[in-house]
Design a protein around this motif. Structure first.
Motif, PDB file in Angstrom:
ATOM      1  N   SER A   3     -16.705  -0.963  47.543  1.00 41.29           N
ATOM      2  CA  SER A   3     -16.914  -0.591  45.961  1.00 41.29           C
ATOM      3  C   SER A   3     -16.820   0.912  45.811  1.00 41.29           C
ATOM      4  O   SER A   3     -16.641   1.407  44.638  1.00 41.29           O
ATOM      5  CB  SER A   3     -18.032  -1.393  45.378  1.00 41.29           C
ATOM      6  N   ASP A   4     -17.570   1.460  46.700  1.00 41.36           N
ATOM      7  CA  ASP A   4     -17.447   3.141  46.527  1.00 41.36           C
ATOM      8  C   ASP A   4     -16.248   3.724  46.380  1.00 41.36           C
ATOM      9  O   ASP A   4     -15.959   4.600  45.576  1.00 41.36           O
ATOM     10  CB  ASP A   4     -18.686   3.724  47.535  1.00 41.36           C
ATOM     11  N   VAL A   5     -15.409   3.172  47.487  1.00 39.27           N
ATOM     12  CA  VAL A   5     -13.965   3.830  47.811  1.00 39.27           C
ATOM     13  C   VAL A   5     -13.181   3.255  46.500  1.00 39.27           C
ATOM     14  O   VAL A   5     -12.295   4.258  46.090  1.00 39.27           O
ATOM     15  CB  VAL A   5     -13.541   3.187  49.016  1.00 39.27           C
ATOM     16  N   VAL A   6     -13.311   2.082  46.076  1.00 39.63           N
ATOM     17  CA  VAL A   6     -12.492   1.917  44.811  1.00 39.63           C
ATOM     18  C   VAL A   6     -13.022   2.641  43.592  1.00 39.63           C
ATOM     19  O   VAL A   6     -11.928   3.203  42.868  1.00 39.63           O
ATOM     20  CB  VAL A   6     -12.865   0.151  44.531  1.00 39.63           C
ATOM     21  N   GLU A   7     -13.972   3.079  43.565  1.00 39.67           N
ATOM     22  CA  GLU A   7     -14.512   3.875  42.218  1.00 39.67           C
ATOM     23  C   GLU A   7     -14.016   5.378  42.552  1.00 39.67           C
ATOM     24  O   GLU A   7     -13.517   5.808  41.554  1.00 39.67           O
ATOM     25  CB  GLU A   7     -16.168   3.907  42.339  1.00 39.67           C
ATOM     26  N   ILE A   8     -14.119   5.826  43.850  1.00 44.04           N
ATOM     27  CA  ILE A   8     -13.541   7.034  43.960  1.00 44.04           C
ATOM     28  C   ILE A   8     -12.035   7.024  43.685  1.00 44.04           C
ATOM     29  O   ILE A   8     -11.677   8.067  43.279  1.00 44.04           O
ATOM     30  CB  ILE A   8     -14.057   7.468  45.428  1.00 44.04           C
ATOM     31  N   ALA A   9     -11.406   6.207  44.381  1.00 48.66           N
ATOM     32  CA  ALA A   9      -9.714   6.030  44.146  1.00 48.66           C
ATOM     33  C   ALA A   9      -9.377   6.011  42.617  1.00 48.66           C
ATOM     34  O   ALA A   9      -8.346   6.750  42.524  1.00 48.66           O
ATOM     35  CB  ALA A   9      -9.392   4.556  44.630  1.00 48.66           C
ATOM     36  N   LYS A  10     -10.082   5.518  41.765  1.00 46.30           N
ATOM     37  CA  LYS A  10      -9.881   5.615  40.279  1.00 46.30           C
ATOM     38  C   LYS A  10     -10.158   6.868  39.749  1.00 46.30           C
ATOM     39  O   LYS A  10      -9.278   7.529  39.140  1.00 46.30           O
ATOM     40  CB  LYS A  10     -10.708   4.536  39.572  1.00 46.30           C
ATOM     41  N   ARG A  11     -11.380   7.522  40.149  1.00 44.42           N
ATOM     42  CA  ARG A  11     -11.831   8.487  39.516  1.00 44.42           C
ATOM     43  C   ARG A  11     -10.971   9.817  39.857  1.00 44.42           C
ATOM     44  O   ARG A  11     -10.791  10.830  39.182  1.00 44.42           O
ATOM     45  CB  ARG A  11     -13.394   8.733  39.505  1.00 44.42           C
ATOM     46  N   ARG A  12     -10.529   9.977  41.393  1.00 47.46           N
ATOM     47  CA  ARG A  12     -10.075  10.979  41.765  1.00 47.46           C
ATOM     48  C   ARG A  12      -8.434  10.907  41.988  1.00 47.46           C
ATOM     49  O   ARG A  12      -7.818  12.117  42.414  1.00 47.46           O
ATOM     50  CB  ARG A  12     -10.429  11.207  43.384  1.00 47.46           C
ATOM     51  N   GLY A  13      -8.000   9.837  41.759  1.00 46.03           N
ATOM     52  CA  GLY A  13      -6.531   9.883  41.621  1.00 46.03           C
ATOM     53  C   GLY A  13      -5.879   9.232  43.003  1.00 46.03           C
ATOM     54  O   GLY A  13      -4.688   9.624  43.047  1.00 46.03           O
ATOM     55  N   PHE A  14      -6.580   8.329  43.539  1.00 42.59           N
ATOM     56  CA  PHE A  14      -5.799   7.451  44.731  1.00 42.59           C
ATOM     57  C   PHE A  14      -5.155   6.364  44.052  1.00 42.59           C
ATOM     58  O   PHE A  14      -3.899   6.306  44.326  1.00 42.59           O
ATOM     59  CB  PHE A  14      -6.814   7.073  45.669  1.00 42.59           C
ATOM     60  N   PHE A  15      -5.740   5.481  43.593  1.00 42.01           N
ATOM     61  CA  PHE A  15      -5.076   4.256  42.781  1.00 42.01           C
ATOM     62  C   PHE A  15      -5.960   3.583  41.725  1.00 42.01           C
ATOM     63  O   PHE A  15      -7.137   4.091  41.785  1.00 42.01           O
ATOM     64  CB  PHE A  15      -4.647   3.149  44.106  1.00 42.01           C
ATOM     65  N   TRP A  16      -5.302   3.149  41.038  1.00 40.59           N
ATOM     66  CA  TRP A  16      -5.990   2.189  39.772  1.00 40.59           C
ATOM     67  C   TRP A  16      -5.167   1.109  39.272  1.00 40.59           C
ATOM     68  O   TRP A  16      -4.056   1.163  39.633  1.00 40.59           O
ATOM     69  CB  TRP A  16      -6.393   3.412  38.666  1.00 40.59           C
ATOM     70  N   PRO A  17      -5.802   0.087  38.621  1.00 33.96           N
ATOM     71  CA  PRO A  17      -5.107  -0.984  38.178  1.00 33.96           C
ATOM     72  C   PRO A  17      -4.033  -0.346  37.037  1.00 33.96           C
ATOM     73  O   PRO A  17      -4.105   0.350  36.414  1.00 33.96           O
ATOM     74  CB  PRO A  17      -6.267  -1.759  37.271  1.00 33.96           C
ATOM     75  N   SER A  18      -2.823  -1.233  37.239  1.00 30.52           N
ATOM     76  CA  SER A  18      -1.686  -0.770  36.425  1.00 30.52           C
ATOM     77  C   SER A  18      -1.889  -1.254  34.790  1.00 30.52           C
ATOM     78  O   SER A  18      -2.525  -2.330  34.774  1.00 30.52           O
ATOM     79  CB  SER A  18      -0.366  -1.525  36.831  1.00 30.52           C
ATOM     80  N   PHE A  19      -1.302  -0.756  33.951  1.00 28.21           N
ATOM     81  CA  PHE A  19      -1.157  -0.996  32.523  1.00 28.21           C
ATOM     82  C   PHE A  19      -2.817  -1.109  32.159  1.00 28.21           C
ATOM     83  O   PHE A  19      -2.983  -2.134  31.239  1.00 28.21           O
ATOM     84  CB  PHE A  19      -0.436  -2.248  32.328  1.00 28.21           C
ATOM     85  N   SER A  20      -3.672  -0.232  32.327  1.00 23.57           N
ATOM     86  CA  SER A  20      -4.980  -0.156  32.128  1.00 23.57           C
ATOM     87  C   SER A  20      -5.135  -0.085  30.616  1.00 23.57           C
ATOM     88  O   SER A  20      -5.928  -0.660  30.138  1.00 23.57           O
ATOM     89  CB  SER A  20      -5.837   0.676  32.895  1.00 23.57           C
ATOM     90  N   ILE A  21      -4.364   0.624  29.747  1.00 22.49           N
ATOM     91  CA  ILE A  21      -4.506   0.582  28.430  1.00 22.49           C
ATOM     92  C   ILE A  21      -4.389  -0.659  27.802  1.00 22.49           C
ATOM     93  O   ILE A  21      -4.647  -0.819  26.610  1.00 22.49           O
ATOM     94  CB  ILE A  21      -3.315   1.554  27.902  1.00 22.49           C
ATOM     95  N   TYR A  22      -3.702  -1.736  28.380  1.00 20.81           N
ATOM     96  CA  TYR A  22      -3.689  -3.043  27.979  1.00 20.81           C
ATOM     97  C   TYR A  22      -4.646  -3.908  28.652  1.00 20.81           C
ATOM     98  O   TYR A  22      -4.336  -5.151  28.461  1.00 20.81           O
ATOM     99  CB  TYR A  22      -2.224  -3.580  27.962  1.00 20.81           C
ATOM    100  N   GLY A  23      -5.616  -3.393  29.142  1.00 15.53           N
ATOM    101  CA  GLY A  23      -6.570  -4.228  29.816  1.00 15.53           C
ATOM    102  C   GLY A  23      -6.449  -4.512  31.312  1.00 15.53           C
ATOM    103  O   GLY A  23      -7.199  -5.094  32.109  1.00 15.53           O
TER     104      GLY A  23
END
Length: 472
Positions: A3-23
């Motif tokens: 969970s720590d790595v997933v948080e870092i990944a989103k905040r620092r620019g490794f990976f994140w959920p696609s189309f997040s502006i639509y949820g």
């Protein structure tokens, strides 16, 4: 740590959920700027390892006609048993529902699953409602009103080109053919960020060989490997001993299991955090006579990151029977349809597992990703001590100098030097080069090491040789 790595990944620019502006939509992820670089580094290690093996590479379409998947058996057998809750409408793989209900039986058919459900009143893992709807769930995406599918694996693009590839390779065996590309799965319940995706990156290798010729018999060594065969418990041994004792009964399989471990080591996995688990007979894919998964430790779980399957001559034999192309070769006056060992690398899962295994907190409680230096998204960061014109001018001079030998360089002048060090530690940059007051006086710089926080003073004239040596 996951969970720590997933948080870092989103905040620092490794990976994140696609189309997040639509949820956001489950099973679809974007790679950010750092993730693209890390993923490319992993791919380059994989590609070089198989180029060293003499592999040839191809690139085939994502869209595949149904005739191919009819011959390969995917149309009739590439499905999972799904369970769906009438109350909350959640869908699950049947084994996840059984595990939630503490039932260890894995059904082989929908009828068997329904029988288990009727006897045990299976509860929904989400809402607790009794699940009654159980059915076969096709894992392939079909293009509407057509007989075309998005491929669930890259392998068939290699198999259908076997004779063309064999002609290119002048009929020699063994012949290793590799392909990097996208696979698509109509997952029942995509989850856990990069672990179970609808669209994913694969590095697949099909190694064609004559089963009567033990090409790799003199290439074993005694490197320790952790095995978990389906007949016993996990233990450490050498691949040579595993083959001689017929724990792994195919010499090609044994060789490519060991090669997989060496590639994962080169990427940055330690042997204590990877193991090879043999599939149970009823767990294997329809085309496999034997399968072993390279699994990586993620927190308390083991997650498959590479699948190594003995596909025998299943695919070539079926395409030989259903197409106009004969798939046999003449070898020592024999007509041979080659056998195949397939190491299939899940690039996304390897990326996530590497981040998890590289993650720790330093003595100050700050996040650090301790990648091998050559695997880090950026190898070097150039940091002026303060944001003043003379410091910035000298920093850009050093930055451009390093760029002449390595493009993976980051420049950062924002915030205190301590915060900038922490930012670079968190994204895995192994070396920070700081331009300070002494630099302006004598043209020396401070090189700081990510994993220890130690610093070393280096003259500008020696800097490129010094950094090159550290990176190697």
């Amino acid at each position: 740590m996951y969970s720590d790595v997933v948080e870092i990944a989103k905040r620092r620019g490794f990976f994140w959920p696609s189309f997040s502006i639509y949820g956001g939509f489950s099973g679809l992820y974007d790679y950010g700027p750092l993730g693209v670089l890390l993923k490319d580094n992993i791919i380059n290690k994989w590609k070089k390892a198989y180029l060293d093996e003499g592999a040839i590479f191809i690139d085939t379409p994502n869209i595949t006609p149904g005739e191919v998947f009819d011959a390969s058996g995917h149309l009739s057998r590439f499905s999972d048993i799904a369970a769906e809750c009438d109350s909350c409408k959640s869908k699950f793989k049947i084994e996840n529902v059984l595990a939630f209900n503490k039932i260890e039986i894995i059904p082989k058919s929908v009828d068997e699953a329904l029988s288990i459900s009727e006897k045990n009143n299976l509860k929904c893992p989400v809402c607790g409602n009794i699940i009654k709807k159980i059915y076969n769930y096709n894992l392939m995406f079909r293009l509407e009103n057509s007989n075309f599918y998005l491929r669930p694996e890259t392998a068939q693009g290699i198999f259908v080109n076997f004779k063309l590839l064999s002609n290119y390779y002048r009929g020699k065996l063994p012949m290793a053919v590799a392909q990097l590309g996208k696979g698509f799965r109509n997952e029942i319940s995509p989850r856990q960020s990069l672990i179970r995706l609808r669209e994913f990156s694969q590095g697949e290798v099909e190694v064609f060989f004559d089963p009567e010729n033990e090409y790799w018999k003199d290439l074993f060594d005694y490197d320790e490997i952790t095995l978990k065969p389906n007949t016993g418990v996990e233990y450490k041994t050498s691949i040579k001993n595993a083959f001689e004792n017929r724990i792994i009964d195919n010499i090609a399989m044994a060789y490519f299991i060991l090669k997989t471990q060496k590639i994962l080591n080169d990427i940055g996995f330690k042997n204590d955090n990877i193991r090879f688990r043999q599939h149970d007979p009823d767990e294997r894919a329809h085309y496999a006579s034997d399968s072993w998964d390279a699994e990586a430790r993620i927190d308390d779980d083991w997650v498959e990151i590479v699948g190594i399957a003995n596909r025998t001559n299943y695919d070539l034999k079926n395409h030989d029977a259903k197409s106009s192309e004969r798939m046999s070769l003449k070898i020592n006056n024999r007509d041979v349809i080659p056998n195949v060992i397939e190491p299939s690398y899940g690039i996304d899962r390897i990326t996530l597992a590497l981040m998890v295994q590289s993650y720790h907190k330093n003595e100050k409680g700050y996040n650090v990703l301790s990648f091998k230096p050559e695997m880090a998204p950026y190898h070097f960061a150039v940091l002026p001590l303060i944001k003043k014109e003379n410091f910035i001018k000298k920093s850009m001079e050093i930055y451009n100098m390093i760029m002449s030998i390595d493009s993976y360089v980051y420049y950062d002048e924002t915030g205190s030097i301590g915060k900038r060090y922490s930012r670079q530690d968190e994204i895995g940059t192994p070396f920070c080069i700081t331009i300070d007051y002494e630099t302006l006086e004598n043209d020396s710089v401070t090189v700081r090491f990510r994993d220890t926080g130690n610093q070393e003073r280096i003259d500008k004239k020696d800097l490129l040789d010094y950094l090159s040596g550290k990176l190697k």
